[in-house]
Design an enzyme around this catalytic site. Structure first.
Site, PDB file in Angstrom:
ATOM      1  CD  GLN A   1     -28.471 -49.460   7.715  1.00 49.90           C
ATOM      2  OE1 GLN A   1     -29.072 -48.686   8.454  1.00 49.90           O
ATOM      3  NE2 GLN A   1     -27.486 -49.040   6.920  1.00 49.90           N
TER       4      GLN A   1
ATOM      5  CG  ASP B   1     -29.934 -40.819   1.047  1.00 49.46           C
ATOM      6  OD1 ASP B   1     -29.317 -39.768   0.790  1.00 49.46           O
ATOM      7  OD2 ASP B   1     -30.685 -40.929   2.029  1.00 49.46           O
TER       8      ASP B   1
ATOM      9  CG  ASP C   1     -35.435 -42.018  13.099  1.00 50.56           C
ATOM     10  OD1 ASP C   1     -35.068 -40.954  12.574  1.00 50.56           O
ATOM     11  OD2 ASP C   1     -36.505 -42.585  12.823  1.00 50.56           O
TER      12      ASP C   1
ATOM     13  CG  ASP D   1     -28.700 -37.619   6.091  1.00 49.28           C
ATOM     14  OD1 ASP D   1     -29.724 -37.735   6.779  1.00 49.28           O
ATOM     15  OD2 ASP D   1     -28.652 -37.887   4.882  1.00 49.28           O
TER      16      ASP D   1
END
Length: 293
Positions: A41, A96, A170, A167
C-alpha cells in the site's frame, strides 16, 4: 516526493468518490514525515497543525494522535466488556498498535495475537505514533506477519479465541475480502462457543446505509447475533465510524456490558464507559428501520 493528489498548497485532502461521494476532508500539513509505497500500500505520515501526527494508507486517514483513542477504545472495549471473561484475543490488522494497547489493559486477558500483513506499518507506528505502538513488546502480545484471511484459514482447525477484533482498512481492494460471508464463517470457526467478534464497518448511516444493511445481513447469515454500533472520530469523513459486532451465543446481550471496568481500567479510558457502550447501539429511527427490517 509526496503525491500531489494528496497534499496541495499545504493541505492534505482526502477525497474518495467511491466511499464518500460528493464530500471530502482536509487537514493542514505542518511537515511530511514519511511517504513511500510498501509491498502492499501507499503509506503517508505527516504532522498536522491540529491533530498531531497522521497515518494515511492509500489516501485514507487511518489514525491521528488527537482522536485515535475514540476508535481504539470502542472497537476493543465493546466486545471485551460484553464477554464474561475474555482471556484469549485475536486482532486482525491494526498494525499501528492502538487496538493491542487497549486490549492489554484488561486484567482478564492473558494473550493477544496480532496478525498484520505489512511490517512497514508497525515500524512506522513505532517511530511516528509511539503512543499507539507502545505495547508491541508487552509480554501478552505475539505478532504474526501474514495475511489475516490466510491466518484464519490455517488456525481454524486448532485455535479458538474469546474475542476477535478485525481492524482492517476500508472495504476496497484487498481489504474487501474482510467484509464477505466467507470471512465471517472463518471468524465463527475461530471463536469459542461464547466468543464475540467485532469489525470496523467503515461506513456510517450518513454515508452508505445500504452497505451497512447488506453487511449486517451477511453477518446474520453466519452468526445468530449481529448488531451495528458506532463511535465518533472527527477525522473520519462525516465524523462517525461504524462497527459490526457478532456473537456466537444467541443469549449474549451485546448492547449491554456484562462487566464494568475496574477502577484501574477506567482510569486508563478516555472515551469508553458503560453508558456509551449501550448508547452506541442506539440509531436514528430511519436508520434502525433500514438496517434491521
Amino acid at each position: 516526493m509526496v503525491n500531489s493528489g494528496l497534499i496541495k498548497d499545504g493541505w492534505f485532502c482526502e477525497v474518495n468518490d467511491n466511499s464518500f461521494p460528493g464530500q471530502g476532508l482536509a487537514l493542514k500539513v505542518e511537515e511530511v514525515l514519511y511517504h513511500s509505497k510498501s509491498e502492499f500500500q501507499d503509506i503517508l505520515v505527516f504532522k498536522s497543525s491540529s491533530y498531531g501526527n497522521v497515518l494515511v494508507l492509500d489516501g485514507i486517514i487511518q489514525a491521528t494522535e488527537r482522536d485515535e483513542f475514540a476508535y481504539q477504545e470502542m472497537i476493543s472495549c465493546i466486545p471485551l466488556y460484553a464477554h464474561k471473561a475474555p482471556r484469549k484475543v485475536l486482532v486482525i490488522g491494526g498494525g499501528d498498535g492502538g487496538v493491542v494497547r487497549e486490549v492489554v489493559k484488561h486484567s482478564s486477558v492473558e494473550s493477544v495475537t496480532l496478525v498484520e500483513i505489512d511490517e512497514f506499518v508497525i515500524d512506522l507506528a513505532k517511530e511516528y505514533l509511539p503512543g499507539m505502538a507502545c505495547t508491541f513488546g508487552h509480554h501478552k502480545v505475539q505478532v504474526k506477519l501474514q495475511d489475516g484471511f490466510q491466518f484464519l484459514r490455517d488456525v481454524a482447525t486448532r485455535e479458538r479465541y474469546d474475542v476477535i477484533i478485525t481492524d482492517s482498512s476500508d472495504p476496497e481492494g484487498p481489504a474487501e475480502a474482510f467484509f464477505q460471508q466467507e470471512y465471517f464463517e472463518l471468524l465463527h470457526s475461530a471463536l469459542n462457543d461464547d466468543g464475540i467478534v467485532i469489525a470496523q464497518a467503515s461506513e456510517n448511516v450518513w454515508l452508505n446505509l445500504g452497505y451497512i444493511q447488506n453487511l449486517v445481513k451477511t453477518a446474520k447469515a453466519v452468526f445468530p447475533q449481529a448488531r451495528y454500533c458506532y463511535t465518533t472520530v472527527p477525522t473520519y469523513t462525516s465524523g462517525q465510524l461504524g462497527l459490526i459486532v457478532c456473537a456466537k451465543d444467541k443469549s449474549v446481550n451485546l448492547e449491554h456490558p456484562m462487566r464494568s471496568p475496574s477502577l484501574e481500567e477506567q482510569s486508563q479510558l478516555r472515551y469508553y464507559n458503560a453508558g456509551i457502550h449501550t448508547a452506541s447501539f442506539v440509531l436514528p429511527t430511519w436508520a434502525h428501520h433500514q438496517i434491521y427490517r
